[in-house]
Design a protein around this motif. Structure first.
Motif, short mmCIF file in Angstrom:
data_model
loop_
_atom_site.label_atom_id
_atom_site.label_comp_id
_atom_site.label_asym_id
_atom_site.label_seq_id
_atom_site.Cartn_x
_atom_site.Cartn_y
_atom_site.Cartn_z
N ILE A 188 0.84 -1.23 0.16
CA ILE A 188 0.05 0.12 0.00
C ILE A 188 0.81 1.23 -0.07
CG2 ILE A 188 -1.72 1.30 1.60
CD1 ILE A 188 -3.02 -1.30 2.27
N ILE A 189 1.90 1.27 0.77
CA ILE A 189 2.68 2.35 0.96
C ILE A 189 3.42 2.52 -0.19
CG2 ILE A 189 2.34 2.83 3.56
CD1 ILE A 189 5.26 1.53 3.89
N LYS A 190 3.95 1.51 -0.82
CA LYS A 190 4.96 1.54 -1.85
C LYS A 190 4.40 2.11 -2.93
CE LYS A 190 8.02 -1.61 -4.32
NZ LYS A 190 8.41 -3.09 -4.82
N GLY A 191 2.78 1.81 -3.21
CA GLY A 191 2.19 2.33 -4.09
C GLY A 191 1.80 3.80 -4.13
N MET A 192 1.79 4.52 -2.87
CA MET A 192 1.45 5.82 -2.75
C MET A 192 2.62 6.82 -3.31
SD MET A 192 -0.24 5.42 0.94
CE MET A 192 -0.79 6.97 1.28
N LYS A 193 2.08 7.68 -4.13
CA LYS A 193 2.89 8.65 -4.98
C LYS A 193 3.46 9.48 -4.07
CE LYS A 193 0.89 8.71 -9.56
NZ LYS A 193 0.01 9.58 -10.64
#
Length: 206
Positions: A188-193
């Motif tokens: 989730i956090i890896k995919g947040m710009k």
């Protein structure tokens, strides 16, 4: 303002009557940026200052300290410590920072730290995530979408007043729920710009 470190009074844990003066780790302004925006943003501010004030050794010195103390990125810390020394080769104060970078890097590479390296990303970078993540609402929404938290947990976390407290509770829940939850949280956090730079910095500090 970016580089002047104030003195603080600290009680000696071994003597309730003894107060000692100790220098802050960073300037008040940098500490405030770290508290409000995170370590990555404080590094970005110092990087801009270092490039604009290209003869001042104290901006790259402070930047090197952020990299090795907070972000554990020893390669960048060494680069900026060398830049600081290049700007003022006669200063023992500036030169000491490069020595501290090497010392801390060697300690980090010590075999006794192997267990830390084997920890999950979430466990290894818990403190940095608490300090650096602000968009806790989006994370909670995604955790709900993936049915990883209940409505009660969602509401309880949202009721907390600061992003740090919310993040601390999210991590507590994720860690207690096991590996699957940690993996999902990481994705989730890896995919947040807006967390791209933070995650990149933390991945590089392994």
């Amino acid at each position: 303002m970016l580089t002047k470190r104030e003195m603080k009074k600290e009680e000696n844990p071994n003597s309730s009557t003894e107060i000692k003066d100790e220098q802050e780790r960073f300037s008040r302004l940098i500490l405030d940026i770290q508290k409000r925006e995170g370590n990555v943003e404080s590094a970005a501010v110092l990087k801009v200052a270092s490039k604009k004030m290209d003869t001042n050794p104290f901006f790259p010195q402070a930047l090197a300290r952020v990299y090795y103390i907070e972000l554990k990125d020893y390669n960048k810390a060494e680069m900026w410590a060398k830049e600081a020394k290049k700007r003022d080769p006669q200063s023992s104060f500036v030169a000491d920072t490069l020595g501290q970078v090497h010392k801390n890097h060697l300690n980090y590479l010590n075999p006794l730290n192997e267990k830390r390296k084997e920890l999950h990303f979430v466990d290894r970078h818990r403190t940095a995530l608490i300090k650096g993540v602000r968009d806790t609402g989006a994370i909670l929404d995604k955790l709900m979408d993936e049915e990883l938290i209940s409505n009660e947990t969602y509401d309880a976390v949202r009721a907390l007043t600061t992003p740090q407290d919310q993040m601390r509770e999210i991590l507590r829940f994720v860690s207690s729920a096991g590996r699957r939850s940690k993996d999902a949280f990481y994705q989730i956090i890896k995919g947040m710009k807006n967390l791209k730079h933070l995650i990149s910095e933390l991945q590089g500090s392994r």
